[in-house]
Every structure is written in structure tokens, then in C-alpha cells.
Design an enzyme around this catalytic site. Structure first.
Site, PDB file in Angstrom:
ATOM      1  N   ARG A 200       0.843  -1.195   0.000  1.00 36.31           N
ATOM      2  CA  ARG A 200       0.000   0.000   0.000  1.00 36.31           C
ATOM      3  C   ARG A 200       0.879   1.246   0.000  1.00 36.31           C
ATOM      4  O   ARG A 200       2.095   1.180   0.176  1.00 36.31           O
ATOM      5  CB  ARG A 200      -0.902   0.015   1.235  1.00 36.31           C
ATOM      6  CG  ARG A 200      -0.122  -0.006   2.530  1.00 36.31           C
ATOM      7  CD  ARG A 200      -0.940   0.368   3.737  1.00 36.31           C
ATOM      8  NE  ARG A 200      -0.171   0.182   4.967  1.00 36.31           N
ATOM      9  CZ  ARG A 200       0.734   1.025   5.428  1.00 36.31           C
ATOM     10  NH1 ARG A 200       1.028   2.130   4.760  1.00 36.31           N
ATOM     11  NH2 ARG A 200       1.378   0.777   6.554  1.00 36.31           N
TER      12      ARG A 200
ATOM     13  N   GLY B 124       2.013   4.978   1.700  1.00 36.72           N
ATOM     14  CA  GLY B 124       2.207   5.456   3.058  1.00 36.72           C
ATOM     15  C   GLY B 124       3.371   4.798   3.773  1.00 36.72           C
ATOM     16  O   GLY B 124       4.100   3.970   3.230  1.00 36.72           O
ATOM     17  N   GLN B 125       3.538   5.191   5.038  1.00 38.70           N
ATOM     18  CA  GLN B 125       4.627   4.726   5.876  1.00 38.70           C
ATOM     19  C   GLN B 125       4.127   3.614   6.812  1.00 38.70           C
ATOM     20  O   GLN B 125       3.213   2.878   6.469  1.00 38.70           O
ATOM     21  CB  GLN B 125       5.196   5.912   6.656  1.00 38.70           C
ATOM     22  CG  GLN B 125       5.820   7.003   5.779  1.00 38.70           C
ATOM     23  CD  GLN B 125       7.205   6.629   5.280  1.00 38.70           C
ATOM     24  OE1 GLN B 125       7.917   5.843   5.881  1.00 38.70           O
ATOM     25  NE2 GLN B 125       7.598   7.213   4.146  1.00 38.70           N
TER      26      GLN B 125
ATOM     27  N   GLY C 166      -4.601   4.178   3.625  1.00 40.32           N
ATOM     28  CA  GLY C 166      -3.529   3.731   2.737  1.00 40.32           C
ATOM     29  C   GLY C 166      -4.125   2.869   1.642  1.00 40.32           C
ATOM     30  O   GLY C 166      -4.828   1.898   1.937  1.00 40.32           O
TER      31      GLY C 166
ATOM     32  N   ALA D 245      -8.146   2.458   8.600  1.00 42.94           N
ATOM     33  CA  ALA D 245      -8.128   1.852   9.931  1.00 42.94           C
ATOM     34  C   ALA D 245      -8.583   2.909  10.931  1.00 42.94           C
ATOM     35  O   ALA D 245      -7.964   3.971  11.032  1.00 42.94           O
ATOM     36  CB  ALA D 245      -6.735   1.346  10.278  1.00 42.94           C
TER      37      ALA D 245
ATOM     38  N   CYS E 176       2.780   6.703  10.645  1.00 38.59           N
ATOM     39  CA  CYS E 176       2.635   7.269   9.301  1.00 38.59           C
ATOM     40  C   CYS E 176       3.826   8.171   8.941  1.00 38.59           C
ATOM     41  O   CYS E 176       3.710   9.054   8.088  1.00 38.59           O
ATOM     42  CB  CYS E 176       1.316   8.020   9.166  1.00 38.59           C
ATOM     43  SG  CYS E 176      -0.118   7.009   9.611  1.00 38.59           S
TER      44      CYS E 176
END
Length: 215
Positions: A70, A72-73, A139, A152, A168
């Protein structure tokens, strides 16, 4: 525009098998395949996005780390967090990715407002925030014009593992959850309200509950 959005209530399941099932669903779906939304809770796990940097994993300890596909971090999933995977034909819906993200954020903002909680999105940091603390993360991955992964929402969970990472990618980012703003809360009711918001903001007419497994 499809009229019915199908939801699968998966209960608590390990992250990797659900992730693999999402990939299969997306790779194998045809142009007329109905869209689905999967709702699940995961046992404790850190997931690292495609652009994830190792320095944002501070002290993961005994919680496993999964390299996901996905955007993002790094983030954390655990019991008491409502994870919602959006398996949508975005091309058929006519949404750009930014518009889909905005619609997801608005779903969450209106859900929280239904509990009397004022929340907002940030244009430079996807997700939803209450008084500057993050309550929901987003994400996505788009493949073949279709989305998977999703959002989430922290409902009623142990937030301690978020202190083991830079959530994140933001050092010191405060995290919060719905229970802190409402007191005791019914998880199933939160799920039902979010389902209704997704149907509304994704422009479907109705929803249905799907049965059967995902593998």
C-alpha cells in the site's frame, strides 16, 4: 453506477492471509465484478508501506513487521481497531484517487460526528484527526483501475504500540481512539454506522452482507 455495495464481516484474522486474498481478488476480478468492502480486526502487527523508511520503526519488539504494497509509511493494527478494505473498481466509479481518499475521510468525519466527536482531515497528511491527534489512517493501492487496502479507525484498543513507531512517518504524532471521546462503545455499532457512511459517500443505493470465505 452499481447499486449495491457488498460487505464481508471477517471478525479477527491475521493480516497476511487477508492481504493475499485482497491481491487475488483484485488480480482476478473481471470488469463486471461487484465491488466489496471487507471489515476486519487484526492481531497486533506493524505494516510498512511501499515508501516506508526503516527509521520510522523505533522499537517494534515482539510485534511482527510486514512489508505491504500500500501507499504510506508504517502503521499499527491491533484488536479494537476497525480495519476496512475497499475493493472497488475505481475506474468504473469514475473517481480519481484523491477524490476516493476525500470521500473516505468524509465517511469517517461524519461517522465521528454521529457520536458527537468533531474531526477533520489534513490536506498534507491523509487521515482523520481529533484535536490534532490521529484517530484514523488511510492507505490505498490501485491496480488495474481497482483499489485495495483502505482505512483503519481506532475504536477501543491498546494505543501503546503506536509509541514504538513514528506513526505514518511523523515523529511524536499523537494517536487517539473513539472510546477516549465517548466512553464505553459498542464495536459492532461503529461498524454498522461506517457501513452506512460508505454506501452514502461512494454513491451506492444500498448495501448487502456477503457470506462465504475470502480464500
Amino acid at each position: 453506477m452499481p447499486q449495491t455495495l457488498g460487505f464481508r464481516e471477517l471478525g479477527q484474522q491475521a493480516y497476511e492471509p487477508v492481504w493475499q486474498a485482497m491481491q487475488r481478488f483484485t488480480n482476478e476480478r473481471g470488469s463486471d465484478a461487484p465491488d466489496e468492502v471487507w471489515l476486519v480486526q487484526h492481531p497486533p502487527v506493524f505494516t510498512q508501506g511501499q515508501a516506508g523508511k526503516a527509521e520510522h520503526l523505533l522499537i517494534p519488539g515482539n510485534i511482527p513487521v510486514v512489508q505491504a504494497d500500500r501507499g504510506g509509511q508504517v502503521t499499527y493494527h491491533g484488536p479494537g481497531q476497525l480495519v476496512v478494505y475497499l475493493l472497488l473498481d475505481v475506474r468504473r466509479l469514475g473517481f480519481g484517487v484523491r477524490e476516493l481518499v476525500s470521500r473516505m475521510e468524509q465517511c469517517l468525519i461524519e461517522l465521528l460526528a454521529s457520536y458527537g466527536v468533531s474531526a477533520a482531515a489534513k490536506p498534507d497528511a491523509p487521515g482523520v484527526y481529533v484535536d490534532g491527534a490521529k484517530i484514523a489512517s488511510l492507505g490505498l493501492r490501485i491496480r488495474r483501475g481497482c483499489s485495495f487496502h483502505g482505512l483503519a479507525l481506532n475504536v477501543d484498543m491498546d494505543l501503546e504500540p503506536f509509541r514504538r513507531i513514528n506513526p505514518c512517518g511523523y515523529a511524536g504524532l499523537a494517536m487517539t481512539q473513539l472510546r477516549e471521546h465517548t466512553g464505553p462503545i459498542e464495536f459492532a455499532e461503529v461498524s454498522a454506522r461506517l457501513r452506512a457512511q460508505l454506501v452514502k459517500h461512494l454513491d451506492y443505493a444500498e448495501q448487502t452482507t456477503l457470506t462465504g470465505g475470502i480464500d
